[in-house]
Design a protein around this motif. Sequence first.
Motif, PDB file in Angstrom:
ATOM      1  N   THR A 170       0.831  -1.214   0.000  1.00  0.00           N
ATOM      2  CA  THR A 170       0.000   0.000   0.000  1.00  0.00           C
ATOM      3  C   THR A 170       0.862   1.260   0.000  1.00  0.00           C
ATOM      4  OG1 THR A 170      -0.206   0.003   2.423  1.00  0.00           O
ATOM      5  CG2 THR A 170      -1.898  -1.166   1.174  1.00  0.00           C
ATOM      6  N   LEU A 171       1.994   1.224   0.689  1.00  0.00           N
ATOM      7  CA  LEU A 171       2.900   2.368   0.661  1.00  0.00           C
ATOM      8  C   LEU A 171       3.446   2.574  -0.749  1.00  0.00           C
ATOM      9  CD1 LEU A 171       4.863   1.771   3.991  1.00  0.00           C
ATOM     10  CD2 LEU A 171       3.238   3.611   3.535  1.00  0.00           C
ATOM     11  N   ALA A 172       3.793   1.476  -1.429  1.00  0.00           N
ATOM     12  CA  ALA A 172       4.303   1.572  -2.804  1.00  0.00           C
ATOM     13  C   ALA A 172       3.252   2.151  -3.736  1.00  0.00           C
ATOM     14  CB  ALA A 172       4.748   0.195  -3.288  1.00  0.00           C
ATOM     15  N   ALA A 173       2.011   1.695  -3.595  1.00  0.00           N
ATOM     16  CA  ALA A 173       0.930   2.202  -4.441  1.00  0.00           C
ATOM     17  C   ALA A 173       0.736   3.701  -4.252  1.00  0.00           C
ATOM     18  CB  ALA A 173      -0.363   1.456  -4.140  1.00  0.00           C
ATOM     19  N   SER A 174       0.877   4.163  -3.019  1.00  0.00           N
ATOM     20  CA  SER A 174       0.749   5.604  -2.750  1.00  0.00           C
ATOM     21  C   SER A 174       1.920   6.380  -3.330  1.00  0.00           C
ATOM     22  CB  SER A 174       0.666   5.845  -1.238  1.00  0.00           C
ATOM     23  OG  SER A 174      -0.497   5.257  -0.692  1.00  0.00           O
ATOM     24  N   ILE A 175       3.126   5.827  -3.233  1.00  0.00           N
ATOM     25  CA  ILE A 175       4.316   6.500  -3.754  1.00  0.00           C
ATOM     26  C   ILE A 175       4.235   6.655  -5.270  1.00  0.00           C
ATOM     27  CG2 ILE A 175       6.805   6.238  -4.116  1.00  0.00           C
ATOM     28  CD1 ILE A 175       6.870   4.934  -1.283  1.00  0.00           C
ATOM     29  N   ILE A 176       3.729   5.618  -5.936  1.00  0.00           N
ATOM     30  CA  ILE A 176       3.632   5.657  -7.400  1.00  0.00           C
ATOM     31  C   ILE A 176       2.706   6.782  -7.861  1.00  0.00           C
ATOM     32  CG2 ILE A 176       2.784   4.353  -9.409  1.00  0.00           C
ATOM     33  CD1 ILE A 176       3.869   1.822  -7.978  1.00  0.00           C
ATOM     34  N   LYS A 177       1.749   7.135  -7.030  1.00  0.00           N
ATOM     35  CA  LYS A 177       0.882   8.276  -7.354  1.00  0.00           C
ATOM     36  C   LYS A 177       1.667   9.581  -7.428  1.00  0.00           C
ATOM     37  CE  LYS A 177      -3.853   7.357  -5.778  1.00  0.00           C
ATOM     38  NZ  LYS A 177      -4.881   7.772  -4.806  1.00  0.00           N
ATOM     39  N   GLU A 178       2.762   9.650  -6.682  1.00  0.00           N
ATOM     40  CA  GLU A 178       3.513  10.894  -6.550  1.00  0.00           C
ATOM     41  C   GLU A 178       4.778  10.931  -7.401  1.00  0.00           C
ATOM     42  OE1 GLU A 178       4.366  11.174  -2.413  1.00  0.00           O
ATOM     43  OE2 GLU A 178       2.273  11.002  -1.798  1.00  0.00           O
ATOM     44  N   GLU A 179       5.302   9.771  -7.758  1.00  0.00           N
ATOM     45  CA  GLU A 179       6.562   9.691  -8.492  1.00  0.00           C
ATOM     46  C   GLU A 179       6.345   9.086  -9.877  1.00  0.00           C
ATOM     47  OE1 GLU A 179       9.484  10.742  -7.563  1.00  0.00           O
ATOM     48  OE2 GLU A 179       9.462  10.869  -5.376  1.00  0.00           O
ATOM     49  N   THR A 180       7.150   9.510 -10.849  1.00  0.00           N
ATOM     50  CA  THR A 180       7.101   8.913 -12.185  1.00  0.00           C
ATOM     51  C   THR A 180       8.376   8.141 -12.512  1.00  0.00           C
ATOM     52  OG1 THR A 180       7.944  10.967 -13.159  1.00  0.00           O
ATOM     53  CG2 THR A 180       5.542  10.679 -13.073  1.00  0.00           C
ATOM     54  N   ASP A 181       9.452   8.437 -11.800  1.00  0.00           N
ATOM     55  CA  ASP A 181      10.731   7.792 -12.057  1.00  0.00           C
ATOM     56  C   ASP A 181      10.848   6.486 -11.275  1.00  0.00           C
ATOM     57  OD1 ASP A 181      13.622   7.907 -13.048  1.00  0.00           O
ATOM     58  OD2 ASP A 181      13.891   7.792 -10.869  1.00  0.00           O
ATOM     59  N   PHE A 182      11.192   5.408 -11.972  1.00  0.00           N
ATOM     60  CA  PHE A 182      11.242   4.085 -11.345  1.00  0.00           C
ATOM     61  C   PHE A 182      12.247   4.041 -10.190  1.00  0.00           C
ATOM     62  CE2 PHE A 182      12.736  -0.319 -10.975  1.00  0.00           C
ATOM     63  CZ  PHE A 182      11.530  -1.003 -10.868  1.00  0.00           C
ATOM     64  N   ASP A 183      13.439   4.528 -10.417  1.00  0.00           N
ATOM     65  CA  ASP A 183      14.470   4.470  -9.376  1.00  0.00           C
ATOM     66  C   ASP A 183      14.070   5.288  -8.148  1.00  0.00           C
ATOM     67  OD1 ASP A 183      16.066   2.817 -10.915  1.00  0.00           O
ATOM     68  OD2 ASP A 183      17.230   4.471 -11.775  1.00  0.00           O
ATOM     69  N   SER A 184      13.364   6.386  -8.365  1.00  0.00           N
ATOM     70  CA  SER A 184      12.911   7.205  -7.241  1.00  0.00           C
ATOM     71  C   SER A 184      11.870   6.462  -6.413  1.00  0.00           C
ATOM     72  CB  SER A 184      12.330   8.522  -7.745  1.00  0.00           C
ATOM     73  OG  SER A 184      13.318   9.297  -8.390  1.00  0.00           O
ATOM     74  N   VAL A 185      10.972   5.753  -7.097  1.00  0.00           N
ATOM     75  CA  VAL A 185       9.973   4.955  -6.386  1.00  0.00           C
ATOM     76  C   VAL A 185      10.650   3.878  -5.547  1.00  0.00           C
ATOM     77  CG1 VAL A 185       8.088   3.304  -6.663  1.00  0.00           C
ATOM     78  CG2 VAL A 185       8.117   5.393  -8.031  1.00  0.00           C
ATOM     79  N   VAL A 186      11.617   3.178  -6.149  1.00  0.00           N
ATOM     80  CA  VAL A 186      12.329   2.113  -5.432  1.00  0.00           C
ATOM     81  C   VAL A 186      13.053   2.679  -4.217  1.00  0.00           C
ATOM     82  CG1 VAL A 186      14.232   0.458  -5.575  1.00  0.00           C
ATOM     83  CG2 VAL A 186      12.574   0.612  -7.446  1.00  0.00           C
ATOM     84  N   ALA A 187      13.723   3.804  -4.399  1.00  0.00           N
ATOM     85  CA  ALA A 187      14.460   4.415  -3.288  1.00  0.00           C
ATOM     86  C   ALA A 187      13.529   4.776  -2.141  1.00  0.00           C
ATOM     87  CB  ALA A 187      15.216   5.644  -3.774  1.00  0.00           C
ATOM     88  N   ARG A 188      12.366   5.308  -2.473  1.00  0.00           N
ATOM     89  CA  ARG A 188      11.422   5.705  -1.424  1.00  0.00           C
ATOM     90  C   ARG A 188      10.843   4.502  -0.691  1.00  0.00           C
ATOM     91  NH1 ARG A 188       7.149  10.248  -2.960  1.00  0.00           N
ATOM     92  NH2 ARG A 188       6.479   9.617  -0.862  1.00  0.00           N
ATOM     93  N   ILE A 189      10.502   3.445  -1.425  1.00  0.00           N
ATOM     94  CA  ILE A 189       9.924   2.278  -0.742  1.00  0.00           C
ATOM     95  C   ILE A 189      10.989   1.579   0.106  1.00  0.00           C
ATOM     96  CG2 ILE A 189      10.272   0.569  -2.593  1.00  0.00           C
ATOM     97  CD1 ILE A 189       7.273   0.883  -0.165  1.00  0.00           C
ATOM     98  N   GLU A 190      12.232   1.576  -0.342  1.00  0.00           N
ATOM     99  CA  GLU A 190      13.298   0.993   0.475  1.00  0.00           C
ATOM    100  C   GLU A 190      13.512   1.811   1.752  1.00  0.00           C
ATOM    101  OE1 GLU A 190      16.052  -1.365  -2.787  1.00  0.00           O
ATOM    102  OE2 GLU A 190      16.540   0.729  -2.314  1.00  0.00           O
ATOM    103  N   LYS A 191      13.365   3.120   1.644  1.00  0.00           N
ATOM    104  CA  LYS A 191      13.472   3.963   2.840  1.00  0.00           C
ATOM    105  C   LYS A 191      12.304   3.702   3.787  1.00  0.00           C
ATOM    106  CE  LYS A 191      13.968   8.776   4.319  1.00  0.00           C
ATOM    107  NZ  LYS A 191      14.052  10.198   3.886  1.00  0.00           N
ATOM    108  N   GLU A 192      11.092   3.583   3.232  1.00  0.00           N
ATOM    109  CA  GLU A 192       9.917   3.273   4.058  1.00  0.00           C
ATOM    110  C   GLU A 192      10.089   1.938   4.770  1.00  0.00           C
ATOM    111  OE1 GLU A 192       7.295   4.943   4.853  1.00  0.00           O
ATOM    112  OE2 GLU A 192       7.179   6.609   3.422  1.00  0.00           O
ATOM    113  N   HIS A 193      10.705   0.980   4.069  1.00  0.00           N
ATOM    114  CA  HIS A 193      10.875  -0.362   4.642  1.00  0.00           C
ATOM    115  C   HIS A 193      11.726  -0.349   5.903  1.00  0.00           C
ATOM    116  CE1 HIS A 193      11.713  -4.902   3.673  1.00  0.00           C
ATOM    117  NE2 HIS A 193      10.922  -4.735   4.703  1.00  0.00           N
ATOM    118  N   LEU A 194      12.587   0.643   6.018  1.00  0.00           N
ATOM    119  CA  LEU A 194      13.408   0.774   7.225  1.00  0.00           C
ATOM    120  C   LEU A 194      12.570   1.141   8.443  1.00  0.00           C
ATOM    121  CD1 LEU A 194      16.435   2.748   5.722  1.00  0.00           C
ATOM    122  CD2 LEU A 194      16.329   0.292   6.232  1.00  0.00           C
ATOM    123  N   SER A 195      11.343   1.614   8.205  1.00  0.00           N
ATOM    124  CA  SER A 195      10.470   2.065   9.288  1.00  0.00           C
ATOM    125  C   SER A 195       9.162   1.281   9.316  1.00  0.00           C
ATOM    126  CB  SER A 195      10.176   3.568   9.140  1.00  0.00           C
ATOM    127  OG  SER A 195      11.367   4.323   9.175  1.00  0.00           O
TER     128      SER A 195
END
Length: 280
Positions: free
Chosen positions: A129-154
Amino acid sequence: MQWKIVTDSGASIRSVKDINEEIEFEVVSLILNIDEHTYKDNNQMDTQTLVNKMESGQQTGTACPSPESYAQTFESNQNVLCFTLSSGVSGSYNAACLGRELALEKSPDANIKIIDSRSAGAEIDLLITLAASIIKEETDFDSVVARIEKEHLSTNVNFLLESVDNLVKNGRISKIVGNMIGLLNIRLIGKRSSEGTIELAQKARGHQKAMKKLWAEIKSKGFNGGKIFINHVLNPEASQELQSMILAEFPHAEINILPSSGLCTFYAQRNGLIVGYQTK
């Protein structure tokens, strides 16, 4: 830009349409084995029937999806995020990585990221669900991956187990320990290690003490009112009880209650709870 989220049936979530309608979503089924019977972990499986068969069965086990089944779900998609069961407890992550290589042979320009959840059930639901929300805000694949990996730390997960019979049948817990838990009315509160294996956090005698210790364990890991998923095995009452405990302290918490997938039912067993949550 085409997006797809893939997961194995270690997750309990079955749709992301209410979060982001632009994302295709697919679940790759694990296989559940009970005595001589084999069951595909999909939406056709009835939880009550599965629990009854597990409790009466003598031999139980699971099998991860094949690399080919993963490859088929990845093909013809430009951007793929795949969340799997912890590599510490399942071969699903490795199968997905092999599936990625197969898919890239046909579509070398595709973006495919395999994410080891180091978890099961509700924490994977939360990550999806966090990834689905991030994709709404980001268009760049690497940026989405970076954000979800950061979220995963928390994010984190805890388990409340009332029965461990299936773990005994699988050889993960000794029969003596399993019998003691049943006879003494002991509940186990589990946690995941940083490597993605299940460890004992606390134990309690009786339901009420176990629920209080589960909630205390969740708060001790840093939950302060963010997103939280509760998976249950035929136990909506305990899910709602935990929800009431959460809302009493954090009235604005985002709580989602879902029945457990077949795979999570297999190990959490009757009345088990799996709780995934943010820790920031």
